[in-house]
Design a protein around this motif. Structure first.
Motif, PDB file in Angstrom:
ATOM      1  N   ASP A   6       0.806  -1.224   0.000  1.00  0.00           N
ATOM      2  CA  ASP A   6       0.000   0.000   0.000  1.00  0.00           C
ATOM      3  C   ASP A   6       0.836   1.271   0.000  1.00  0.00           C
ATOM      4  O   ASP A   6       0.576   2.215   0.754  1.00  0.00           O
ATOM      5  N   GLY A   7       1.866   1.287  -0.836  1.00  0.00           N
ATOM      6  CA  GLY A   7       2.672   2.495  -0.977  1.00  0.00           C
ATOM      7  C   GLY A   7       3.674   2.737   0.137  1.00  0.00           C
ATOM      8  O   GLY A   7       4.247   3.821   0.219  1.00  0.00           O
ATOM      9  N   LYS A   8       3.904   1.727   0.981  1.00  0.00           N
ATOM     10  CA  LYS A   8       4.857   1.895   2.091  1.00  0.00           C
ATOM     11  C   LYS A   8       5.767   0.681   2.188  1.00  0.00           C
ATOM     12  O   LYS A   8       5.347  -0.456   1.968  1.00  0.00           O
ATOM     13  N   TYR A   9       7.021   0.952   2.539  1.00  0.00           N
ATOM     14  CA  TYR A   9       7.956  -0.139   2.787  1.00  0.00           C
ATOM     15  C   TYR A   9       7.609  -0.814   4.115  1.00  0.00           C
ATOM     16  O   TYR A   9       7.177  -0.153   5.063  1.00  0.00           O
ATOM     17  N   VAL A  10       7.810  -2.114   4.165  1.00  0.00           N
ATOM     18  CA  VAL A  10       7.547  -2.900   5.371  1.00  0.00           C
ATOM     19  C   VAL A  10       8.847  -2.974   6.172  1.00  0.00           C
ATOM     20  O   VAL A  10       9.825  -3.590   5.731  1.00  0.00           O
ATOM     21  N   GLY A  11       8.852  -2.329   7.333  1.00  0.00           N
ATOM     22  CA  GLY A  11      10.060  -2.210   8.143  1.00  0.00           C
ATOM     23  C   GLY A  11      10.720  -3.540   8.482  1.00  0.00           C
ATOM     24  O   GLY A  11      11.935  -3.680   8.365  1.00  0.00           O
ATOM     25  N   ASP A  12       9.936  -4.528   8.907  1.00  0.00           N
ATOM     26  CA  ASP A  12      10.509  -5.827   9.266  1.00  0.00           C
ATOM     27  C   ASP A  12      11.159  -6.501   8.066  1.00  0.00           C
ATOM     28  O   ASP A  12      12.208  -7.141   8.187  1.00  0.00           O
ATOM     29  N   ALA A  13      10.546  -6.346   6.902  1.00  0.00           N
ATOM     30  CA  ALA A  13      11.113  -6.943   5.689  1.00  0.00           C
ATOM     31  C   ALA A  13      12.418  -6.249   5.324  1.00  0.00           C
ATOM     32  O   ALA A  13      13.400  -6.915   4.958  1.00  0.00           O
ATOM     33  N   LEU A  14      12.461  -4.923   5.428  1.00  0.00           N
ATOM     34  CA  LEU A  14      13.712  -4.201   5.128  1.00  0.00           C
ATOM     35  C   LEU A  14      14.806  -4.563   6.122  1.00  0.00           C
ATOM     36  O   LEU A  14      15.980  -4.644   5.744  1.00  0.00           O
ATOM     37  N   ALA A  15      14.441  -4.807   7.367  1.00  0.00           N
ATOM     38  CA  ALA A  15      15.432  -5.238   8.359  1.00  0.00           C
ATOM     39  C   ALA A  15      16.043  -6.577   7.943  1.00  0.00           C
ATOM     40  O   ALA A  15      17.251  -6.792   8.089  1.00  0.00           O
ATOM     41  N   GLU A  16      15.212  -7.468   7.399  1.00  0.00           N
ATOM     42  CA  GLU A  16      15.726  -8.753   6.898  1.00  0.00           C
ATOM     43  C   GLU A  16      16.652  -8.541   5.711  1.00  0.00           C
ATOM     44  O   GLU A  16      17.699  -9.190   5.607  1.00  0.00           O
ATOM     45  N   VAL A  17      16.277  -7.650   4.811  1.00  0.00           N
ATOM     46  CA  VAL A  17      17.120  -7.339   3.651  1.00  0.00           C
ATOM     47  C   VAL A  17      18.463  -6.796   4.134  1.00  0.00           C
ATOM     48  O   VAL A  17      19.528  -7.222   3.663  1.00  0.00           O
ATOM     49  N   ASN A  18      18.434  -5.867   5.069  1.00  0.00           N
ATOM     50  CA  ASN A  18      19.672  -5.288   5.604  1.00  0.00           C
ATOM     51  C   ASN A  18      20.569  -6.361   6.203  1.00  0.00           C
ATOM     52  O   ASN A  18      21.790  -6.344   6.006  1.00  0.00           O
TER      53      ASN A  18
END
Length: 132
Positions: A6-18
């Motif tokens: 919905d037009g927003k990055y998912v914080g937990d998913a980005l933490a996994e990417v990082n």
């Protein structure tokens, strides 16, 4: 992995990417630029690939980048890997040429072909291509 809803990055998913894209040699990481993640995801969709990328290099610490530079002339002193803005990727089901064409079609950053080493570099820097 779903990292955008919905037009927003998912914080937990980005933490996994990082975490996944951290420098494994020093076990250090930074926030990976979401533009790089977007390019990787868009290219993957364009290829209709079913397998995940094999990540060869994401974030690189200054120590790792210096070590790699001492071993190869193909490593930039001010590499975008140092800023979390680049990834070196491989897919068993796609050629370097296919991957590079998909990434270049995004017109969103740099695309390097490393055919001899069987990987493609994708970054969110200026639009440019190199290699063959």
């Amino acid at each position: 992995m779903v990292y955008w809803i919905d037009g927003k990055y998912v914080g937990d998913a980005l933490a996994e990417v990082n975490h996944f894209m951290r420098d494994w040699r020093t076990n250090t990481g930074i926030n990976i630029d979401t533009r790089t993640v977007d390019i990787m995801a868009a290219a993957h969709r364009l290829m209709d690939a079913r397998e995940p990328y094999m990540l060869l290099s994401g974030y690189r610490s200054p120590q790792t980048n210096a070590m790699l530079r001492s071993r190869s002339s193909g490593v930039a002193k001010n590499s975008l890997h140092l800023k979390g803005q680049a990834a070196d990727l491989r897919l068993d089901s796609r050629s370097v040429s296919q991957m590079a064409q998909a990434a270049a079609a995004c017109r969103a950053g740099g695309v390097g072909r490393y055919t001899g080493s069987d990987f493609v570099h994708m970054d969110c820097g200026p639009v440019r291509t190199w290699g063959r």
